[in-house]
Design a protein around this motif. Structure first.
Motif, PDB file in Angstrom:
ATOM      1  N   GLY A  29       0.974  -1.008  -0.112  1.00 13.22           N
ATOM      2  CA  GLY A  29       0.211   0.468  -0.101  1.00 13.22           C
ATOM      3  C   GLY A  29       1.081   1.681   0.025  1.00 13.22           C
ATOM      4  O   GLY A  29       0.345   2.097  -0.653  1.00 13.22           O
ATOM      5  N   PHE A  30       2.038   1.198   0.841  1.00 13.04           N
ATOM      6  CA  PHE A  30       2.823   2.471   1.119  1.00 13.04           C
ATOM      7  C   PHE A  30       3.375   3.050  -0.542  1.00 13.04           C
ATOM      8  O   PHE A  30       3.314   4.022  -1.050  1.00 13.04           O
ATOM      9  CB  PHE A  30       3.630   2.782   1.832  1.00 13.04           C
ATOM     10  N   PHE A  31       3.941   1.645  -1.506  1.00 14.58           N
ATOM     11  CA  PHE A  31       4.122   1.742  -2.450  1.00 14.58           C
ATOM     12  C   PHE A  31       3.662   2.663  -3.468  1.00 14.58           C
ATOM     13  O   PHE A  31       3.642   3.206  -4.044  1.00 14.58           O
ATOM     14  CB  PHE A  31       5.611   0.780  -3.050  1.00 14.58           C
ATOM     15  N   ASP A  32       2.336   1.827  -3.371  1.00 15.89           N
ATOM     16  CA  ASP A  32       1.694   2.118  -4.297  1.00 15.89           C
ATOM     17  C   ASP A  32       1.003   3.586  -4.221  1.00 15.89           C
ATOM     18  O   ASP A  32       0.485   4.427  -5.109  1.00 15.89           O
ATOM     19  CB  ASP A  32      -0.081   1.155  -3.891  1.00 15.89           C
ATOM     20  N   ARG A  33       0.475   4.068  -3.314  1.00 13.59           N
ATOM     21  CA  ARG A  33       0.247   5.556  -3.025  1.00 13.59           C
ATOM     22  C   ARG A  33       1.507   6.554  -3.339  1.00 13.59           C
ATOM     23  O   ARG A  33       1.305   7.362  -3.905  1.00 13.59           O
ATOM     24  CB  ARG A  33      -0.301   5.330  -1.421  1.00 13.59           C
ATOM     25  N   TYR A  34       2.383   5.964  -2.655  1.00 12.51           N
ATOM     26  CA  TYR A  34       4.186   7.089  -2.691  1.00 12.51           C
ATOM     27  C   TYR A  34       4.992   6.908  -4.048  1.00 12.51           C
ATOM     28  O   TYR A  34       5.719   8.052  -4.604  1.00 12.51           O
ATOM     29  CB  TYR A  34       4.131   7.183  -1.261  1.00 12.51           C
ATOM     30  N   GLY A  35       4.612   5.803  -3.982  1.00 18.51           N
ATOM     31  CA  GLY A  35       6.243   5.343  -5.211  1.00 18.51           C
ATOM     32  C   GLY A  35       7.110   5.575  -4.567  1.00 18.51           C
ATOM     33  O   GLY A  35       7.942   5.318  -3.743  1.00 18.51           O
ATOM     34  N   GLU A  36       8.514   6.132  -5.590  1.00 15.82           N
ATOM     35  CA  GLU A  36       9.631   6.263  -5.114  1.00 15.82           C
ATOM     36  C   GLU A  36       9.577   7.585  -4.446  1.00 15.82           C
ATOM     37  O   GLU A  36       8.790   8.425  -4.194  1.00 15.82           O
ATOM     38  CB  GLU A  36      10.578   6.236  -6.240  1.00 15.82           C
ATOM     39  N   PRO A  37      10.684   7.361  -3.693  1.00 16.76           N
ATOM     40  CA  PRO A  37      11.458   9.039  -2.799  1.00 16.76           C
ATOM     41  C   PRO A  37      10.760  10.065  -3.655  1.00 16.76           C
ATOM     42  O   PRO A  37      11.533   9.848  -4.690  1.00 16.76           O
ATOM     43  CB  PRO A  37      12.390   8.569  -2.211  1.00 16.76           C
ATOM     44  N   ASP A  38      10.401  10.849  -3.506  1.00 18.45           N
ATOM     45  CA  ASP A  38      10.165  12.261  -4.573  1.00 18.45           C
ATOM     46  C   ASP A  38      10.141  13.711  -3.337  1.00 18.45           C
ATOM     47  O   ASP A  38       9.086  14.180  -2.735  1.00 18.45           O
ATOM     48  CB  ASP A  38       8.161  12.409  -5.033  1.00 18.45           C
ATOM     49  N   VAL A  39      10.795  14.175  -3.534  1.00 11.22           N
ATOM     50  CA  VAL A  39      11.859  15.166  -2.351  1.00 11.22           C
ATOM     51  C   VAL A  39      10.037  16.554  -2.423  1.00 11.22           C
ATOM     52  O   VAL A  39       9.570  17.178  -2.242  1.00 11.22           O
ATOM     53  CB  VAL A  39      12.187  16.214  -2.332  1.00 11.22           C
ATOM     54  N   ASN A  40       9.940  16.855  -3.675  1.00 16.12           N
ATOM     55  CA  ASN A  40       9.341  17.953  -4.980  1.00 16.12           C
ATOM     56  C   ASN A  40       7.401  17.591  -4.547  1.00 16.12           C
ATOM     57  O   ASN A  40       7.270  18.593  -3.999  1.00 16.12           O
ATOM     58  CB  ASN A  40       9.325  17.787  -6.656  1.00 16.12           C
ATOM     59  N   GLU A  41       7.524  16.216  -4.608  1.00 14.44           N
ATOM     60  CA  GLU A  41       6.192  15.551  -4.637  1.00 14.44           C
ATOM     61  C   GLU A  41       5.776  15.965  -2.177  1.00 14.44           C
ATOM     62  O   GLU A  41       4.744  16.463  -1.969  1.00 14.44           O
ATOM     63  CB  GLU A  41       6.028  14.736  -4.301  1.00 14.44           C
ATOM     64  N   ALA A  42       6.780  15.793  -1.507  1.00 14.22           N
ATOM     65  CA  ALA A  42       6.907  16.076  -0.078  1.00 14.22           C
ATOM     66  C   ALA A  42       6.611  17.571  -0.137  1.00 14.22           C
ATOM     67  O   ALA A  42       5.839  17.656   1.081  1.00 14.22           O
ATOM     68  CB  ALA A  42       7.586  15.505   0.577  1.00 14.22           C
ATOM     69  N   ARG A  43       7.572  18.048  -0.619  1.00 11.19           N
ATOM     70  CA  ARG A  43       7.330  19.710  -0.772  1.00 11.19           C
ATOM     71  C   ARG A  43       5.677  20.218  -1.006  1.00 11.19           C
ATOM     72  O   ARG A  43       5.283  20.930  -0.502  1.00 11.19           O
ATOM     73  CB  ARG A  43       8.230  20.277  -1.096  1.00 11.19           C
ATOM     74  N   ALA A  44       5.420  19.773  -1.826  1.00  9.29           N
ATOM     75  CA  ALA A  44       3.666  20.423  -2.161  1.00  9.29           C
ATOM     76  C   ALA A  44       3.093  19.741  -0.872  1.00  9.29           C
ATOM     77  O   ALA A  44       1.750  20.787  -0.927  1.00  9.29           O
ATOM     78  CB  ALA A  44       3.395  19.324  -3.795  1.00  9.29           C
ATOM     79  N   ILE A  45       2.590  18.940  -0.493  1.00 12.97           N
ATOM     80  CA  ILE A  45       2.022  18.423   0.230  1.00 12.97           C
ATOM     81  C   ILE A  45       2.525  19.212   1.327  1.00 12.97           C
ATOM     82  O   ILE A  45       1.519  19.287   2.323  1.00 12.97           O
ATOM     83  CB  ILE A  45       2.576  16.749   1.212  1.00 12.97           C
ATOM     84  N   LEU A  46       3.257  19.268   2.261  1.00 11.00           N
ATOM     85  CA  LEU A  46       3.541  19.967   3.212  1.00 11.00           C
ATOM     86  C   LEU A  46       3.029  22.158   2.616  1.00 11.00           C
ATOM     87  O   LEU A  46       2.455  22.316   3.568  1.00 11.00           O
ATOM     88  CB  LEU A  46       4.728  20.130   3.913  1.00 11.00           C
ATOM     89  N   ASN A  47       3.170  22.705   1.360  1.00 11.98           N
ATOM     90  CA  ASN A  47       2.986  23.141   0.887  1.00 11.98           C
ATOM     91  C   ASN A  47       1.150  24.309   1.065  1.00 11.98           C
ATOM     92  O   ASN A  47       0.734  24.655   1.260  1.00 11.98           O
ATOM     93  CB  ASN A  47       3.818  23.805   0.016  1.00 11.98           C
ATOM     94  N   GLY A  48       0.573  23.033   0.631  1.00  6.02           N
ATOM     95  CA  GLY A  48      -0.770  22.063   0.237  1.00  6.02           C
ATOM     96  C   GLY A  48      -1.216  22.673   1.581  1.00  6.02           C
ATOM     97  O   GLY A  48      -2.149  23.024   1.314  1.00  6.02           O
ATOM     98  N   ALA A  49      -0.403  22.006   2.863  1.00  5.24           N
ATOM     99  CA  ALA A  49      -1.478  22.397   3.956  1.00  5.24           C
ATOM    100  C   ALA A  49      -0.632  23.799   4.845  1.00  5.24           C
ATOM    101  O   ALA A  49      -0.720  23.811   6.359  1.00  5.24           O
ATOM    102  CB  ALA A  49      -0.759  21.570   4.747  1.00  5.24           C
ATOM    103  N   GLY A  50       0.195  24.706   3.996  1.00  7.84           N
ATOM    104  CA  GLY A  50       0.543  25.531   4.749  1.00  7.84           C
ATOM    105  C   GLY A  50       1.557  25.596   5.875  1.00  7.84           C
ATOM    106  O   GLY A  50       2.038  26.335   6.098  1.00  7.84           O
ATOM    107  N   ILE A  51       2.516  24.847   5.479  1.00  6.66           N
ATOM    108  CA  ILE A  51       3.425  24.367   6.503  1.00  6.66           C
ATOM    109  C   ILE A  51       4.695  24.256   5.169  1.00  6.66           C
ATOM    110  O   ILE A  51       4.865  23.875   4.361  1.00  6.66           O
ATOM    111  CB  ILE A  51       3.388  22.993   6.840  1.00  6.66           C
ATOM    112  N   THR A  52       5.299  25.877   5.568  1.00  4.62           N
ATOM    113  CA  THR A  52       6.862  25.997   5.387  1.00  4.62           C
ATOM    114  C   THR A  52       7.938  26.217   6.279  1.00  4.62           C
ATOM    115  O   THR A  52       7.944  26.175   6.941  1.00  4.62           O
ATOM    116  CB  THR A  52       6.900  27.423   4.755  1.00  4.62           C
ATOM    117  N   GLY A  53       8.922  26.152   5.256  1.00  6.00           N
ATOM    118  CA  GLY A  53      10.492  25.868   6.286  1.00  6.00           C
ATOM    119  C   GLY A  53      10.458  24.402   7.048  1.00  6.00           C
ATOM    120  O   GLY A  53       9.690  23.635   7.191  1.00  6.00           O
ATOM    121  N   PRO A  54      11.521  23.895   7.393  1.00  3.77           N
ATOM    122  CA  PRO A  54      12.379  23.064   8.002  1.00  3.77           C
ATOM    123  C   PRO A  54      10.869  22.269   9.396  1.00  3.77           C
ATOM    124  O   PRO A  54      10.658  23.075   9.982  1.00  3.77           O
ATOM    125  CB  PRO A  54      13.417  22.864   8.097  1.00  3.77           C
TER     126      PRO A  54
END
Length: 526
Positions: A336-361
């Motif tokens: 399930g986790f591979f089906d949902r997230y696939g290979e590691p992707d920093v850009n996609e992770a950044r988009a997830i955080l930005n979509g929730a209004g989370i910026t900065g480390p």
């Protein structure tokens, strides 16, 4: 023994098989009397079964009895203290066991139906946080009929109940030594298992001798065992190389396994037995933490973690990436986790955080135990920190404690994110789902999921044919992926390393991956 329906159900969920071995066993009484010393980094956290849902089971399996158990090579429970057990109704709600005749505890007290009832009643009465009471959620009452018959009446159908009875958490104890409403405090053990505990020194060793009054399935191949506890993998491995101990179980690093496999100068006179493992490692996110409690943060971590790199760098082929809490080899396993997230992707992770209004480390503190799963744990968390900080999206602080202090901390909800391992109670997907959900779970971190606890698990437990409930467990795994409260990392293999004169390593692990010390022996010859 169980009826045919239960046998078929159990066979369908067989998840692990011990590798066939060719060790030679000695019939020489003088050989059998020699003491065998086993080293491990996995020390008991408690000596009272009512308090343990962890690797204390290593001790319990060898000094206590359960009504049913897993003899070597079996994939379904067989009678141990009981001479027969079975469901007596079609709904899987009434389970009846009849005890063997003449059973006694090591102090001479009778192991009768009253003692069995007492053992189960005290687990539920004491209800230790994170303890085995969570395994008995479906149990309504324990009744006795005469001195030899015990009847378990369940609140709801539960086809997994025989497997629960086989866990060392359900060890049988004498009422005179184990109070009904509190844990035993004198540091002793009184059981009816294959061995008697002669002495125990925390942080050092346990001395076991053969219980001559034991009546059960185990066949002794030695008369005495010393279990020696080590703080780290280097010291236990050094002790084996210098012949100060005879065998190691739990605690080998990947580097040590590789060295044993390649038979270098320091390991040429040692041997390694590998078994198929269902043990897993995973991260737990505390929903009460300001950062870890945010779904977007957990999703971003899941999107960045590179399991392939983790396994390659830290475990060197002795583990494999895991993308579900239900491991490979257990039916209903998904990715399930591979089906949902696939290979590691920093850009996609950044988009997830930005979509929730989370910026900065995002600052997170990761906790791990220093002395439970071997010395590779520190390297594992260092690699996780490297991966997450390399993304520029996280700032990770690592903290660690020895197991007992670590356990106390997560039980109090003190850790934002922490690492845990899970060794199966029994080979069924239920055991990789149910222990982690609800308010009284094995992690002491409440995880409310009504669909799992009120619909999926009850539905699956009505079915004796376990292979017929794939859909329920696949859906439960989807919920885990949606919530990311638990993040699976890797699935391991299990190893027993020993000197060349020790046999039985290939038979010493039961389907719960608990060491059965009575199988170890000194070989008569090669």
């Amino acid at each position: 023994m169980f009826d045919r329906t239960i046998r078929r159900a159990a066979a369908a969920v067989a998840a692990m098989s011990l590798l066939a071995g060719c060790g030679l066993f000695s019939d020489d009484d003088a050989e059998a009397e020699q003491r065998i010393t086993v080293g491990t980094t996995s020390e008991p956290s408690t000596l009272d079964p009512a308090a343990s849902w962890d690797n204390s089971w290593e001790m319990f399996r060898n000094v206590f009895q359960t009504l049913v158990s897993f003899p070597t090579g079996s994939s379904y429970p067989q009678p141990d203290a009981a001479r027969k057990c079975q469901f007596t109704d079609a709904a899987n709600q009434v389970f009846r066991c009849v005890l063997r005749d003449g059973l006694t505890f090591s102090d001479g007290d009778p192991l009768d139906a009253a003692a069995v009832k007492h053992s189960f009643d005290r687990i539920r009465k004491i209800n230790v946080p994170g303890g085995p009471a969570g395994l008995l959620e479906s149990l309504r009452t324990v009744e006795t009929s005469g001195d030899d018959t015990v009847v378990f009446r369940l609140r709801k159908p539960d086809a997994t109940f025989p497997f629960i009875l086989a866990t060392p958490a359900m060890s049988l104890v004498p009422p005179a030594s184990y109070p009904r409403d509190r844990l035993r405090q004198d540091g002793g053990i009184t059981g009816s298992g294959p061995y008697v505990l002669d002495s125990y020194t925390s942080g050092d060793r346990a001395e076991l001798t053969r219980n001559k009054d034991y009546r059960g399935f185990a066949e002794h191949r030695n008369d005495a065992v010393t279990i020696q506890y080590f703080k780290n993998s280097d010291t236990v491995f050094r002790a084996l190389r210098k012949k100060k101990i005879d065998a190691i179980y739990r605690g080998l690093t990947s580097e040590q396994v590789v060295a044993l496999e390649h038979k270098g100068p320091e390991t040429k006179d040692l041997q390694l037995v590998e078994t198929v493992g269902a043990d897993i490692r995973y991260l737990v996110f505390n929903p009460a933490d300001p950062a870890a409690g945010k779904l977007a943060v957990r999703q971003a971590v899941a999107q960045i973690v590179d399991r392939d790199a983790l396994v390659a760098k830290v475990y060197r082929g002795t583990a494999e990436p895991l993308y579900s809490m239900v491991p490979k080899g257990i039916f209903a396993h998904t990715t399930g986790f591979f089906d949902r997230y696939g290979e590691p992707d920093v850009n996609e992770a950044r988009a997830i955080l930005n979509g929730a209004g989370i910026t900065g480390p995002v600052p997170l503190t990761f906790w791990y135990t220093t002395d439970r799963y071997g010395s590779g744990t520190a390297a594992e968390f260092t690699e996780l920190k490297r991966q997450l900080e390399a993304s520029g999206l996280f700032r990770i602080t690592l903290r660690s404690k020895p197991w007992k202090q670590f356990q106390a901390g997560y039980q109090k909800g003190e850790y934002p994110v922490f690492g845990r391992g899970w060794f199966p109670d029994f080979p069924d997907p239920d055991n990789f789902i149910a222990p982690f959900v609800g308010t009284n779970n094995a992690l002491s971190t409440p995880y409310e999921s009504p669909e799992i606890t009120q619909k999926l698990l009850p539905r699956s437990r009505r079915v004796s044919d376990r292979a017929a409930v794939n859909a329920e467990f696949e859906r439960a795994q989807e919920i885990f992926v949606d919530d990311v409260r638990l993040l699976p990392l890797w699935q391991g293999r299990l190893y027993v390393a020993s000197t060349e004169d020790i046999g039985g390593g290939e038979r010493a692990l039961d389907p719960q991956t608990v060491m059965q010390m009575w199988e170890l022996n000194r070989k008569a010859s090669w």
